[in-house]
Enzyme design. Structure first.
Site, mmCIF file in Angstrom:
data_model
loop_
_atom_site.group_PDB
_atom_site.id
_atom_site.type_symbol
_atom_site.label_atom_id
_atom_site.label_comp_id
_atom_site.label_asym_id
_atom_site.label_seq_id
_atom_site.Cartn_x
_atom_site.Cartn_y
_atom_site.Cartn_z
ATOM 1 N N GLY A 194 49.087 -55.459 12.945
ATOM 2 C CA GLY A 194 49.078 -56.447 14.014
ATOM 3 C C GLY A 194 49.455 -57.836 13.542
ATOM 4 O O GLY A 194 50.022 -58.026 12.458
ATOM 5 N N CYS A 195 49.081 -58.824 14.335
ATOM 6 C CA CYS A 195 49.615 -60.178 14.180
ATOM 7 C C CYS A 195 49.113 -60.936 12.956
ATOM 8 O O CYS A 195 49.717 -61.938 12.573
ATOM 9 C CB CYS A 195 49.314 -60.987 15.437
ATOM 10 N N PHE A 196 48.027 -60.497 12.326
ATOM 11 C CA PHE A 196 47.551 -61.223 11.138
ATOM 12 C C PHE A 196 48.329 -60.858 9.888
ATOM 13 O O PHE A 196 48.218 -61.509 8.847
ATOM 14 C CB PHE A 196 46.052 -60.988 10.900
ATOM 15 N N ALA A 197 49.138 -59.803 9.958
ATOM 16 C CA ALA A 197 49.696 -59.196 8.749
ATOM 17 C C ALA A 197 50.761 -60.035 8.057
ATOM 18 O O ALA A 197 51.104 -59.767 6.905
ATOM 19 C CB ALA A 197 50.253 -57.809 9.064
ATOM 20 N N PHE B 223 46.338 -64.500 12.594
ATOM 21 C CA PHE B 223 45.237 -64.061 13.456
ATOM 22 C C PHE B 223 45.631 -62.740 14.097
ATOM 23 O O PHE B 223 46.758 -62.582 14.558
ATOM 24 C CB PHE B 223 44.969 -65.075 14.577
#
Length: 389
Positions: free
Chosen positions: A163-166, A373
């Site tokens: 997801g977006c934190f990666a 995040f």
């Protein structure tokens, strides 16, 4: 007789991990946000849902996005009508698309990064690939190795569905690899094709509408290594410190589930509040050892999950509006490209800093922070040090 500690010391690099090149790529299909609601409701045969369309129009208007780049064209959607329905079984169709497109788009970004780096690709020792979609075996890391013509014994790491934190995770891993393997040159590729989240609009799945209003497709690639070769390799940013944490009391804040209908997302309304409530603690942990407590004195790269998150972080920390300029620029021009976003912002910041005649790659400042995040709610923190231009 050589001791183990001597062997270990010989294996380690001397300096910090450094970004040596950045490349980005997007699909050719550019979608204007102002007209997207008309297209979306027409292609999904949902024009009769006038109230829902008005709600979606408001989402798009508030998104602060001007345009996005999307793999999905009108032709592709018409050829695959099941993907336009609401929660219809369509995973097979998505898989057939993304297992090809994720490596292809990733290759485009990687070729640009390798060209900027200026070294033979045979010197790449490690490959990190990250994508939210297209789980397959062998994976996108294998496909990229073949597409780029990398050595068959390059050390590969494949990260799916983080997801977006990666975007922060790949930097943390690249830093550890570069600093603990002397001479290592790590190719990092985040390739995001969000087609698998596409589906028709529904009153009962408003979470899905948020994704339809925000997500865009893009790939970013970096070369990371320690101890840059003088006169040959040009450092851009140093990675000084990293951390990952799960925000307390945040379970269920952002969830993603792979279903027959594709990848479904579920968001709590208070995601911006959860992020802003935990951001100060992350900053204190990162910058107190450096004696920095004024967060307007550092440059900022934050995952632009949406304007509400950026607004609340700014408000919580009393940040000047210009602190999020690069972040908001990428959100405006590309939308939310999941893990690739923060790498696009790195590229935007170093280019704009040079264009504006500033002294460093970090808007003329020495120290900066990169935040990812995403699901969990997970927060990735990377302390960056800029390089003189």
């Amino acid at each position: 007789m050589v001791s183990v500690s001597e062997i270990r010391n010989a294996q380690r690099a001397e300096g910090p991990a450094t970004t040596l090149a950045i490349g980005t790529a997007n699909p050719t299909n550019c979608v204007e946000q102002s007209t997207y609601p008309d297209f979306y409701f027409k292609i999904t045969n949902s024009e009769h849902k006038t109230e829902l369309k008005e709600k979606f129009q408001r989402m798009c208007d508030k998104s602060m996005i001007k345009r996005r780049y999307m793999y999905l064209t009108e032709e592709i959607l018409k050829e695959n009508p099941s993907v336009c329905e609401i929660m219809a079984p369509s995973l097979d169709a998505w898989q057939d698309m993304v297992v090809v497109e994720v490596p292809r788009l990733g290759k485009e970004a990687a070729v640009k990064a390798i060209k900027e780096w200026g070294q033979p690709k045979s010197k790449i020792t490690h490959l990190i690939v990250c994508t939210t979609s297209g789980v397959d075996m062998p994976g996108a890391d294998y496909q990229l190795t073949k597409l780029l013509g990398l050595r068959p014994y390059v050390k590969r790491y494949m990260m799916y569905q983080q997801g977006c934190f990666a975007g922060g995770t790949v930097l943390r891993l690249a830093k550890d690899l570069a600093e603990n393997n002397k001479g290592a040159r790590v190719l990092v590729v985040c390739s995001e094709v969000t087609a698998v989240t596409f589906r028709g609009p529904s009153d009962t799945h408003l979470d899905s509408l948020v994704g339809q209003a925000l997500f865009g497709d893009g790939a970013a690639a970096l070369i990371v290594g320690s101890d840059p070769v003088p006169e040959i390799e040009k450092p851009i940013f140093e990675m000084v410190w990293t951390a990952q944490t799960i925000a307390p009391d945040s379970e269920g804040a952002i969830d993603g589930h792979l279903r027959e209908a594709g990848l479904t997302f579920h968001l709590l309304k208070d995601v911006p509040g959860i992020v802003s409530k935990n951001i100060n603690k992350a900053l204190v942990e990162a910058f107190e050892p450096l004696g920095i407590s004024d967060y307007n004195s550092i440059f900022w790269i934050a995952h632009p999950g949406g304007p509400a998150i950026l607004d609340q972080v700014e408000q919580k920390l009393a940040l000047k509006p210009e602190k999020m300029k690069a972040t908001r620029e990428v959100l405006s021009e590309y939308g939310n490209m999941s893990s690739a976003c923060v790498l696009f912002i790195l590229d935007e910041m170093r280019k704009k800093s040079a264009q504006d005649g500033l002294k460093t790659t970090g808007e003329g400042l020495e120290w900066g922070v990169l935040f990812g995040f995403g699901p969990g709610l997970t927060i990735e923190t990377v302390v960056l040090r800029s390089v003189a231009i």
